[in-house]
Motif scaffolding. Structure first.
Motif, PDB file in Angstrom:
ATOM      1  N   GLU A 160      -6.302   8.673   2.840  1.00 11.40           N
ATOM      2  CA  GLU A 160      -5.288   7.679   2.500  1.00 11.40           C
ATOM      3  C   GLU A 160      -5.155   6.649   3.626  1.00 11.40           C
TER       4      GLU A 160
ATOM      5  N   PHE B 162       0.846  -1.200   0.000  1.00 11.74           N
ATOM      6  CA  PHE B 162       0.000   0.000   0.000  1.00 11.74           C
ATOM      7  C   PHE B 162       0.874   1.239   0.000  1.00 11.74           C
ATOM      8  N   LEU B 163       0.614   2.111  -0.964  1.00 14.96           N
ATOM      9  CA  LEU B 163       1.323   3.398  -0.989  1.00 14.96           C
ATOM     10  C   LEU B 163       0.343   4.507  -0.633  1.00 14.96           C
ATOM     11  N   ALA B 164       0.628   5.204   0.458  1.00 15.03           N
ATOM     12  CA  ALA B 164      -0.140   6.410   0.768  1.00 15.03           C
ATOM     13  C   ALA B 164       0.536   7.550   0.013  1.00 15.03           C
ATOM     14  N   PHE B 165      -0.203   8.166  -0.902  1.00 16.19           N
ATOM     15  CA  PHE B 165       0.394   9.144  -1.822  1.00 16.19           C
ATOM     16  C   PHE B 165       0.736  10.459  -1.119  1.00 16.19           C
TER      17      PHE B 165
END
Lengths: 456, 259
Positions: free
Chosen positions: B161, B87-90
């Motif tokens: 996010e 998971f990438l939190a932008f």
């Protein structure tokens, strides 16, 4: 000269028989001859109560020609395919069964539906049992509203004149003073194809403080029902919105992909009235929607929204025109287009704000989504603002699917294809969600998804 | 902790954008239960590393390997990585006008569940699932009915996010400057959210400029990234040192050939 194009193998069989005559004509003469031919083919007995009006229009039309791209209003829309095509009269004899239109029936307006086949009322296919607080009918119901037909500014425009000269019937909607028509009315115009030309005509009068929701819907018979996907509908709808009345008008043009559609919506609004037009153009090889509103009082509100979807080699052209004449009026316009394959979309939005229309608030936005490098969009806002105390805005954007948006969705587990579909649907949803009935929203969303498949 | 499962193993990773090399040999190992912080100046390659791990198409991986639970991560499409638990939190969450936040969250949640062999959840049951997770980031349910991130403030986007992360329960959470631009209340909320998601079975990688975030989320490892490589690794005291001295001392050490 143009004659170099007229080699025998480029001619259709019909044209070959006339080739001597055709070769001698200049393009301008051909455009004039085409209109005269359309006038001749479309000739009907007309509507008795309006015979004088129709004869007058026929006389006017005999002086006119199909416009060329040198005409500013048709700069981006070349009608030469209409000039080259051969149309035949819609004789009203095509038989259409209830089954053939079953796919177009809206559950939300199942019993408030009036059906016209090639421009002529078909009582067997209509069901008006649930149309409350409103008079709906064909030219037999014209009575008190006949005086409004062809009275609005712009009625001398060529295709409007052709329609006025030749319509065989009129769809009539009359909402009496203070009447509230609760159920949406479905005005279903069916084209039977086979190169027939039809001249659908609507007259809507919403008297003071009344309210109505109309769904004007142009469809073609599918191949299973005997339709061959060709034809030409030249439609005109006039709407009189009296003081404090509210008209919500959805216009769906979903005719067959091989057909031509030229449509006009002309609206006059009295003080304190509100008119909303939600136009969806997804059918026809070439379509044009002219929508014009004229303000006749203060505190008028006009909302014009539209979605055009062009795939294959379709062209969809929308010309909007709001003419202010009084202070304290407002308008909101949002026109969106999705163009894929070699599709072309044209938008021209004219807003006229003369000196006396102070305190006008007018917003206009045209947003386009290009899904192919061969698709094309032409957009032309035209604001003519003389008044000095106004709030007017306009804008146009052309964009593609944003890679970063697609990636964002992918990074949340949504696959690339679905992400692209989701973004396209979302672009369309801003307009489609304004439609008053769920069944249309769903059907049209599915059409958008299906027609843009090739871009993904 | 020494026997914990290795979640992420990055070795000699190099990547470029439009032909310009950005990552020049990154080595990083992250095990279950660990929280790592990657610090460094703008342009050091921190954000690029996060995007490459998530599979951003603009970056070209030119060398090295990345294993995620022992599997070659670089072979997978971005959506496959997400479904498997990356998971990438932008840093800048995208706005998606016209797509409801709730529908988006559910599509995402179900994509992850499907991968895990779990049954997909219908709209009705999902309301309960999401309701519970809203508490993690103290988010108002009204945000669910708005379009994804559209018109959200910076803090609201970052909360959204973390809400997504809480829903997806990733095994590797990468937070790209999630703290930047947040006021102290939002920073606390977001940090508490991250702390609630972090557990002994997953790992978090925080990418940040500021030591302040590390007052709220305690990393076991702090890495300094410089010119596309991790040049120094230490405990959380390293973050304090960076805060105090800035990055200039690294330049000096590098100049002296010591670092």
């Amino acid at each position: 000269m143009e004659t170099v194009n007229l080699t025998s193998n480029s001619l259709s069989p019909e044209m070959q028989s006339n080739s001597d005559r055709v070769e001698k004509q200049s393009p301008a003469e051909k455009r004039a001859a085409c209109l005269q031919q359309l006038l001749e083919i479309s000739k009907t007995d007309g509507v008795a109560a309006l015979s004088e009006l129709q004869a007058h229009a026929a006389a006017l039309a005999s002086e006119l020609a199909i416009p060329s791209t040198r005409d500013e209003d048709w700069r981006f829309t070349d009608l030469s395919k209409i000039v080259a095509a051969q149309f035949v009269a819609a004789d009203g004899k095509a038989s259409v069964s209830t089954d053939a239109i079953a796919g177009f029936v809206l559950p939300e307006a199942r019993s408030s539906r009036i059906v016209f086949v090639d421009g002529v009322y078909n009582p067997e296919l209509s069901d008006l049992s649930a149309a409350d607080n409103v008079t709906v009918g064909n030219s037999d119901a014209l009575a008190t509203v006949s005086k409004h037909v062809a009275q609005l500014p712009g009625s001398e425009e060529v295709f409007t004149t052709l329609n006025t000269a030749t319509f065989a019937d009129v769809a009539v909607v009359h909402v009496a003073k203070k009447a509230i028509a609760e159920t949406p009315l479905h005005l279903l115009f069916v084209s039977t194809g086979s190169n027939r030309i039809s001249q659908p005509r609507c007259m809507v009068v919403a008297e003071a403080s009344s309210q109505v929701s109309l769904i004007e819907d142009y469809v073609s018979l599918g191949s299973a029902q005997g339709g061959d996907g060709s034809g030409f509908s030249n439609a005109v709808t006039e709407i009189v919105v009296e003081a404090n009345a509210q008209v919500e008008h959805s216009l769906i043009q979903r005719e067959a992909m091989g057909s031509f559609h030229i449509g006009k919506t002309s609206v006059i609004q009295a003080q304190d009235s509100r008119y909303t037009n939600i136009a969806v153009q997804i059918g026809a090889a070439l379509s044009r929607h002219n929508v014009e509103t004229h303000h006749q009082g203060t505190q008028v509100e006009t909302n014009l929204y539209g979605l055009a979807l062009v795939a294959g080699e379709q062209l969809a052209d929308t010309h909007s025109n709001i003419q202010y004449n009084h202070p304290h009026c407002q308008s909101d316009q949002l026109y969106k287009a999705i163009a894929t394959d070699k599709g072309r979309s044209v938008f021209s939005g004219r807003v006229g704000v003369p000196k006396l229309a102070q305190q006008t608030s007018a917003a206009q936005l045209n947003r386009n989504l290009l899904l192919s490098n061969k698709a094309r969009v032409d957009t032309k806002p035209q604001l003519e603002i003389i008044a000095d105390d106004v709030k007017c805005s306009h804008g146009a954007t052309v964009s593609q699917l944003e890679d970063d948006q697609v990636f964002y969705l992918q990074s949340r587990g949504i696959d690339r294809d679905s992400a692209q579909h989701l973004l396209i649907e979302a672009f369309a949803a801003e307009i489609l969600l304004k439609l008053p009935v769920a069944s249309l929203r769903e059907t049209l969303t599915a059409t958008v998804t299906q027609r843009t498949e090739s871009a993904i | 902790m020494g026997s914990s499962e290795v979640i992420l193993s990055v070795k000699g990773l190099t990547a470029s954008i439009n032909g310009t090399p950005i990552l020049k040999g990154v080595d990083l190992e992250v095990k279950a239960g660990e929280i790592h912080a990657i610090m460094g100046r703008n342009g050091s390659g921190k954000s690029t590393l996060s995007k490459v791990l998530a599979g951003h198409p603009a970056y070209e991986v030119t060398g090295g390997e990345v294993l995620f639970h022992g599997e070659d991560l670089l072979e997978l499409e971005p959506e496959e990585r997400a479904r498997k638990g990356v998971f990438l939190a932008f840093q800048y969450p995208l706005e998606i006008p016209g797509v409801s936040n709730l529908d988006f969250l559910r599509a995402s949640y179900n994509a992850r569940r499907k991968e895990q062999g779990l049954e997909e959840v219908d709209a009705f049951d999902f309301d309960d699932v999401v309701e519970e997770k809203l508490d993690v980031v103290k988010m108002d349910a009204a945000f669910l009915n708005r379009s994804v991130n559209e018109g959200f403030s910076g803090g609201e986007k970052k909360r959204n996010e973390i809400l997504q992360m809480a829903l997806l329960e990733p095994s590797l959470g990468i937070l790209d400057e999630t703290d930047s631009g947040l006021d102290i209340d939002a920073l606390r909320t977001v940090s508490e959210g991250v702390n609630q998601v972090a557990n002994e079975n997953n790992a978090m990688v925080l990418i940040t400029h500021y030591q302040r975030l590390l007052d709220y989320i305690k990393p076991g490892f702090v890495h300094v990234m410089y010119d596309g490589r991790i040049i120094k690794t230490g405990g959380k005291e390293l973050a304090l040192e960076l805060e105090e001295k800035g990055y200039d001392w690294i330049d000096e050490k590098l100049a002296a050939g010591v670092a």
